[in-house]
Structure formats: structure tokens, C-alpha cells
Design an enzyme around this catalytic site. Sequence first.
Site, PDB file in Angstrom:
ATOM      1  N   GLU A 155       7.219  -5.412 -18.727  1.00 33.46           N
ATOM      2  CA  GLU A 155       8.511  -5.899 -18.928  1.00 33.46           C
ATOM      3  C   GLU A 155       8.609  -7.481 -19.407  1.00 33.46           C
ATOM      4  O   GLU A 155       9.528  -7.849 -19.768  1.00 33.46           O
ATOM      5  CB  GLU A 155       9.097  -5.811 -17.615  1.00 33.46           C
ATOM      6  CG  GLU A 155       9.484  -4.180 -17.094  1.00 33.46           C
ATOM      7  CD  GLU A 155      10.758  -3.811 -18.159  1.00 33.46           C
ATOM      8  OE1 GLU A 155      11.848  -4.312 -18.114  1.00 33.46           O
ATOM      9  OE2 GLU A 155      10.470  -2.664 -18.913  1.00 33.46           O
ATOM     10  N   VAL A 203       0.852  -1.227   0.238  1.00 28.25           N
ATOM     11  CA  VAL A 203      -0.105  -0.099   0.144  1.00 28.25           C
ATOM     12  C   VAL A 203       0.917   1.351   0.075  1.00 28.25           C
ATOM     13  O   VAL A 203       0.409   2.406  -0.459  1.00 28.25           O
ATOM     14  CB  VAL A 203      -1.004  -0.027   1.125  1.00 28.25           C
ATOM     15  CG1 VAL A 203      -0.156   0.207   2.394  1.00 28.25           C
ATOM     16  CG2 VAL A 203      -2.177   0.888   1.048  1.00 28.25           C
ATOM     17  N   LEU A 263       0.152  -5.658  -4.996  1.00 28.83           N
ATOM     18  CA  LEU A 263       1.059  -4.703  -5.668  1.00 28.83           C
ATOM     19  C   LEU A 263       2.421  -4.731  -4.963  1.00 28.83           C
ATOM     20  O   LEU A 263       3.404  -4.054  -5.283  1.00 28.83           O
ATOM     21  CB  LEU A 263       0.489  -3.259  -5.305  1.00 28.83           C
ATOM     22  CG  LEU A 263      -0.825  -3.041  -5.886  1.00 28.83           C
ATOM     23  CD1 LEU A 263      -1.227  -1.770  -5.467  1.00 28.83           C
ATOM     24  CD2 LEU A 263      -1.236  -3.487  -7.244  1.00 28.83           C
ATOM     25  N   ARG A 285       5.631   9.025  -8.050  1.00 27.51           N
ATOM     26  CA  ARG A 285       6.541   7.998  -8.757  1.00 27.51           C
ATOM     27  C   ARG A 285       7.652   7.984  -7.892  1.00 27.51           C
ATOM     28  O   ARG A 285       8.093   9.074  -7.440  1.00 27.51           O
ATOM     29  CB  ARG A 285       6.815   8.386 -10.182  1.00 27.51           C
ATOM     30  CG  ARG A 285       7.527   7.376 -10.815  1.00 27.51           C
ATOM     31  CD  ARG A 285       6.974   6.022 -10.876  1.00 27.51           C
ATOM     32  NE  ARG A 285       7.200   5.022 -12.281  1.00 27.51           N
ATOM     33  CZ  ARG A 285       7.513   4.027 -12.415  1.00 27.51           C
ATOM     34  NH1 ARG A 285       7.316   3.312 -11.023  1.00 27.51           N
ATOM     35  NH2 ARG A 285       7.375   3.181 -13.445  1.00 27.51           N
ATOM     36  N   GLY A 321       3.526   2.146  -1.859  1.00 31.12           N
ATOM     37  CA  GLY A 321       3.956   2.371  -3.022  1.00 31.12           C
ATOM     38  C   GLY A 321       3.036   3.530  -3.909  1.00 31.12           C
ATOM     39  O   GLY A 321       2.085   3.827  -3.490  1.00 31.12           O
ATOM     40  N   THR A 356       3.322  -7.093 -15.616  1.00 32.26           N
ATOM     41  CA  THR A 356       4.100  -5.850 -16.145  1.00 32.26           C
ATOM     42  C   THR A 356       4.504  -6.121 -17.942  1.00 32.26           C
ATOM     43  O   THR A 356       4.873  -7.078 -18.295  1.00 32.26           O
ATOM     44  CB  THR A 356       5.375  -5.594 -15.254  1.00 32.26           C
ATOM     45  OG1 THR A 356       6.180  -4.879 -16.232  1.00 32.26           O
ATOM     46  CG2 THR A 356       5.830  -6.990 -15.065  1.00 32.26           C
ATOM     47  N   ASP A 377       1.238   3.030  -6.811  1.00 32.67           N
ATOM     48  CA  ASP A 377      -0.147   2.561  -7.075  1.00 32.67           C
ATOM     49  C   ASP A 377      -0.932   2.178  -5.898  1.00 32.67           C
ATOM     50  O   ASP A 377      -1.901   2.305  -5.924  1.00 32.67           O
ATOM     51  CB  ASP A 377       0.223   1.204  -8.144  1.00 32.67           C
ATOM     52  CG  ASP A 377       0.831   1.427  -9.142  1.00 32.67           C
ATOM     53  OD1 ASP A 377       1.059   2.817  -9.576  1.00 32.67           O
ATOM     54  OD2 ASP A 377       1.021   0.677  -9.923  1.00 32.67           O
ATOM     55  N   LYS A 437       8.419 -11.778 -12.557  1.00 39.49           N
ATOM     56  CA  LYS A 437       6.945 -11.249 -13.002  1.00 39.49           C
ATOM     57  C   LYS A 437       6.420 -12.360 -13.759  1.00 39.49           C
ATOM     58  O   LYS A 437       5.098 -12.604 -13.664  1.00 39.49           O
ATOM     59  CB  LYS A 437       6.830  -9.976 -13.416  1.00 39.49           C
ATOM     60  CG  LYS A 437       7.122  -8.986 -12.356  1.00 39.49           C
ATOM     61  CD  LYS A 437       5.992  -8.757 -11.504  1.00 39.49           C
ATOM     62  CE  LYS A 437       5.972  -7.567 -10.494  1.00 39.49           C
ATOM     63  NZ  LYS A 437       4.661  -7.538  -9.752  1.00 39.49           N
ATOM     64  N   TYR A 459      13.941  -9.405 -12.953  1.00 39.62           N
ATOM     65  CA  TYR A 459      12.673  -8.819 -12.702  1.00 39.62           C
ATOM     66  C   TYR A 459      11.556  -9.271 -13.379  1.00 39.62           C
ATOM     67  O   TYR A 459      10.475  -9.855 -12.964  1.00 39.62           O
ATOM     68  CB  TYR A 459      12.539  -7.187 -12.733  1.00 39.62           C
ATOM     69  CG  TYR A 459      11.516  -6.724 -12.536  1.00 39.62           C
ATOM     70  CD1 TYR A 459      10.693  -6.481 -11.239  1.00 39.62           C
ATOM     71  CD2 TYR A 459      10.684  -6.357 -13.731  1.00 39.62           C
ATOM     72  CE1 TYR A 459       9.350  -5.587 -11.048  1.00 39.62           C
ATOM     73  CE2 TYR A 459       9.368  -5.545 -13.736  1.00 39.62           C
ATOM     74  CZ  TYR A 459       8.584  -5.491 -12.427  1.00 39.62           C
ATOM     75  OH  TYR A 459       7.817  -4.987 -12.105  1.00 39.62           O
TER      76      TYR A 459
HETATM   77  P1  GDR Z   1      11.301   0.278 -16.444  1.00 39.34           P
HETATM   78  O1  GDR Z   1      11.097   1.913 -15.724  1.00 39.34           O
HETATM   79  O2  GDR Z   1      12.448  -0.449 -16.182  1.00 39.34           O
HETATM   80  O3  GDR Z   1      10.347   0.469 -17.566  1.00 39.34           O
HETATM   81  O4  GDR Z   1      10.254  -0.439 -15.137  1.00 39.34           O
HETATM   82  P2  GDR Z   1      12.265   2.872 -15.523  1.00 39.34           P
HETATM   83  O5  GDR Z   1      11.874   4.227 -15.411  1.00 39.34           O
HETATM   84  O6  GDR Z   1      13.214   2.457 -14.525  1.00 39.34           O
HETATM   85  O7  GDR Z   1      13.202   2.830 -16.941  1.00 39.34           O
HETATM   86  C1  GDR Z   1      12.565   3.058 -18.225  1.00 39.34           C
HETATM   87  C2  GDR Z   1      13.723   3.006 -19.249  1.00 39.34           C
HETATM   88  O8  GDR Z   1      14.572   4.375 -19.245  1.00 39.34           O
HETATM   89  C3  GDR Z   1      15.871   3.806 -19.558  1.00 39.34           C
HETATM   90  N1  GDR Z   1      16.685   4.677 -18.494  1.00 39.34           N
HETATM   91  C4  GDR Z   1      16.694   4.740 -17.237  1.00 39.34           C
HETATM   92  N2  GDR Z   1      16.216   4.169 -16.214  1.00 39.34           N
HETATM   93  C5  GDR Z   1      16.284   4.815 -14.940  1.00 39.34           C
HETATM   94  N3  GDR Z   1      15.663   4.209 -13.882  1.00 39.34           N
HETATM   95  N4  GDR Z   1      17.518   5.603 -14.738  1.00 39.34           N
HETATM   96  C6  GDR Z   1      18.171   6.213 -15.659  1.00 39.34           C
HETATM   97  O9  GDR Z   1      18.967   7.110 -15.195  1.00 39.34           O
HETATM   98  C7  GDR Z   1      17.854   5.799 -16.886  1.00 39.34           C
HETATM   99  N5  GDR Z   1      18.371   6.242 -18.141  1.00 39.34           N
HETATM  100  C8  GDR Z   1      17.614   5.702 -18.973  1.00 39.34           C
HETATM  101  C9  GDR Z   1      15.877   2.396 -18.799  1.00 39.34           C
HETATM  102  O10 GDR Z   1      16.991   1.610 -19.171  1.00 39.34           O
HETATM  103  C10 GDR Z   1      14.677   1.933 -19.382  1.00 39.34           C
HETATM  104  O11 GDR Z   1      14.850   1.410 -20.815  1.00 39.34           O
HETATM  105  C11 GDR Z   1       8.908   0.225 -14.962  1.00 39.34           C
HETATM  106  C12 GDR Z   1       8.726  -0.377 -13.461  1.00 39.34           C
HETATM  107  O12 GDR Z   1       7.775   0.421 -12.755  1.00 39.34           O
HETATM  108  C13 GDR Z   1       8.352  -1.576 -13.245  1.00 39.34           C
HETATM  109  O13 GDR Z   1       8.209  -1.939 -12.153  1.00 39.34           O
HETATM  110  C14 GDR Z   1       7.060  -2.002 -14.178  1.00 39.34           C
HETATM  111  O14 GDR Z   1       6.979  -3.000 -14.158  1.00 39.34           O
HETATM  112  C15 GDR Z   1       7.483  -1.418 -15.498  1.00 39.34           C
HETATM  113  O15 GDR Z   1       7.754  -0.096 -15.642  1.00 39.34           O
HETATM  114  C16 GDR Z   1       6.102  -1.672 -16.281  1.00 39.34           C
END
Ligand code: GDR
Length: 343
Positions: free
Chosen positions: A127, A9, A80, A184, A11, A125, A13, A153, A149
Site C-alpha cells: 500500500e 498473533v 504484525l 483472511r 490475525g 506493505t 499472518d 506504514k 494506513y
Molecule cells: P487492501 O485490501 O486495501 O489492498 O489492503 P482489500 O482486500 O481491503 O482491498 C483490495 C481492493 O479491493 C477493492 N474493493 C473492496 N475492498 C473491500 N475491502 N471491500 C469491498 O467491498 C471492495 N470492493 C472493491 C478495494 O477498493 C481495493 O482496491 C490489504 C490489507 O491486508 C492491508 O493491511 C495490506 O497492507 C495490503 O493488503 C497489502
Amino acid sequence: MARVLIIGVTGQDGAFLARALVGRGDEVYGAMRRGSTSKTGRLKELGIRDKVNFCSLEVTEFANVQAVLDEIRPDLIFNLSAQSFVGDSFKFPHYTSGVNYIGVLNILEALRVLKMDARLYQASTSEMYGDVLEKPQSEKTPFNPLSPYAVSKLAAHSLVVNYRHAYGMFATSGILFNHESELRGYEFVTRKITSWLARIKLQDAEAVPLGNLSSVRDWGYAPEYTDMMVRMLDHDKPDDFVISTNTEHTVREFLFMAAQEMGFDLVSEGEGVDEKCFDRKTGKLIAYVDPRYFRASDVVYLRGDNSKAQEQLGWKPEVLAPEIARRMAIYDLKKAAAGNPGL
Ligand code: GDR
């Protein structure tokens, strides 16, 4: 009025979902990990902290899951809870697998052993599509995960399908694509960008280091996605649903949109690891690629085909990436102006 248990709860979402359920008059129980009591900031921010009945729950402990479910006897359960940061799953694969897979196994087994007919929502997800085998991705697209991850999932997702078929459980999975908001977590790229840009703007912080700027995501607005979780459990039968906007943007585009909202006018120079983004007006370095943020294997393209949810659940996403970037930028500017970047 339903008795609802939200596992996870604290996070983003969990908080929006709790607000929606409290709003419709449900009795909301919010489960969180041991020692998470200090993490109720999002619920406070939404003004519902005192409307949620908190309980402590460790999903990796079967006896504990069984005891909590037996005590609360919820009509609806939203799972969640997860180690949700993909990047960290490479560092902590055992922990990630325990929470994300064994946790779900424990919930399903507890429901079976207790002979409870609660409806279960499992947070699956996008992913799981990983190195995508189809564009855009729908419920019929084969999965091809690229991280511990995503593997954990996908295992949980498959188990939910299995328990639905084997035991007739009302267990539904929402295959949610990325969903962002003012609440977020800071480790995810959208929030990292908006919170950091705000600090550059108002507190003269150094430029933001980022990973793969060319990665493409289908970003939606979290409160709309949690509303769909409720609709999925209100549906007449358990199923799998893709929840997405069917739009796509690169990380670079999100960065530029958020920067524009804060008054920067970015221009990108160089390619790959040499890429740097400067503010045209001041010449100041705002963002650059730092290979430390590359993943061992990255999902570089996600875009969800949401037609099934549109047809069966009446899904219509309203807030799209440019507006999300705008809202997050405005929120983080306010936070930075108040000298309080935290939640
Ligand atoms: P994601 O979200 O991995 O898709 O998972 P994230 O925002 O971490 O990354 C999205 C894309 O951005 C690229 N990226 C970076 N990511 C992060 N975190 N930090 C950086 O500095 C950065 N630069 C580039 C990443 O490589 C990636 O391609 C999220 C999470 O909420 C999961 O739990 C959920 O399941 C999915 O979204 C749907």
C-alpha cells in the site's frame, strides 16, 4: 530453538507464522491486545492454540512494550500488529497512526534502551506504493501513499530503515503485497466475496455489494508469505524485501473465479456504479457495485517485482490467485454448509 515473540498473533499472518515456528521447534510467545483473548479462533483452527504462550501487549504504551520485551527477552520479534484495514484508516486516522507508527517506534526504542540484539521483522506493505510511480513495483520504486494506513506504514518503514542505519539493529521490513487464505478477515475483499457467495449459494443470501471492481491486486497465499517472514530474519543481514507473485488480477476477476468454483456462471452488465453481475443460468443478481464501498482515494494497481527475494531468499510463490480463490471458495462453502460462517 529460538525464543520468538509474535506481536499480533491473533490475525491471519500471526496464526500461520505461529504454526510455522511451532513446527520448527521454536518457543513461541504470542502477544495480543488487551481484551483479544476471544480472538484466538485462527490458532485453534490451526491446532496450535495450546502451543503458544500468550501475553497481553499494547504497542502504543512504551512502558508496557519495554516491560514485555524485558520479560520475554526474545531472539526474534515479528511485529504484525496493526490497524490493517485500509478503508477504516480514513475513519480512524489517529488510531491507525498510533498503532501502526507509534507502536513501531515503541518497539524500536525499547530494543535500543534495553540494549537487546533481537532480530525484528516489521510488516511493511505494498500500500506504500499508492498511486504507483512504476510498474511493477520493486524495493527501488518510490513510495506514493494514498491512505492514512499507507502513510502510517511508510513512516514506520522509514523508521526501521533509520534505526538499522543509526544503531546497526537487525531490523528487516517485508514489503508484502496482498496475501489471502482461508483465515483472511471478512472485511477484506477476497474473503468478503467467498464468504458472501457461499451464503448466496447455500443460504439464499442477497447479492454482495462491492466497491471498485476494476482495482488490480497481486494476490498471494498467506502461509507462503509468513514462511518468507521467517526466511527474512534467518537471512545474513537486515534489509527490505518485496514479497509478491508478480501476477495481477482485478477484483472482478477474483469474484468470477470464486463464483465459478461455487457453480455460478457470472456475466457483468453496466459500467461503473451501474455494474451488476448476474448468474447466466438462473438470471439471479449475485454482485453489484455499491458506492458506499468506494474509498476516499483508492490504490487501483499493484503488482510486485519479486526478483530480489527470488535471488537472495530463494522465493518462489506456488499458490496463485485462481487457486487461492478456489481454496477460499471451497472452505467457505464448507463453513456455510455447517451453518457457521465465522472463524
Ligand atoms: P487492501 O485490501 O486495501 O489492498 O489492503 P482489500 O482486500 O481491503 O482491498 C483490495 C481492493 O479491493 C477493492 N474493493 C473492496 N475492498 C473491500 N475491502 N471491500 C469491498 O467491498 C471492495 N470492493 C472493491 C478495494 O477498493 C481495493 O482496491 C490489504 C490489507 O491486508 C492491508 O493491511 C495490506 O497492507 C495490503 O493488503 C497489502
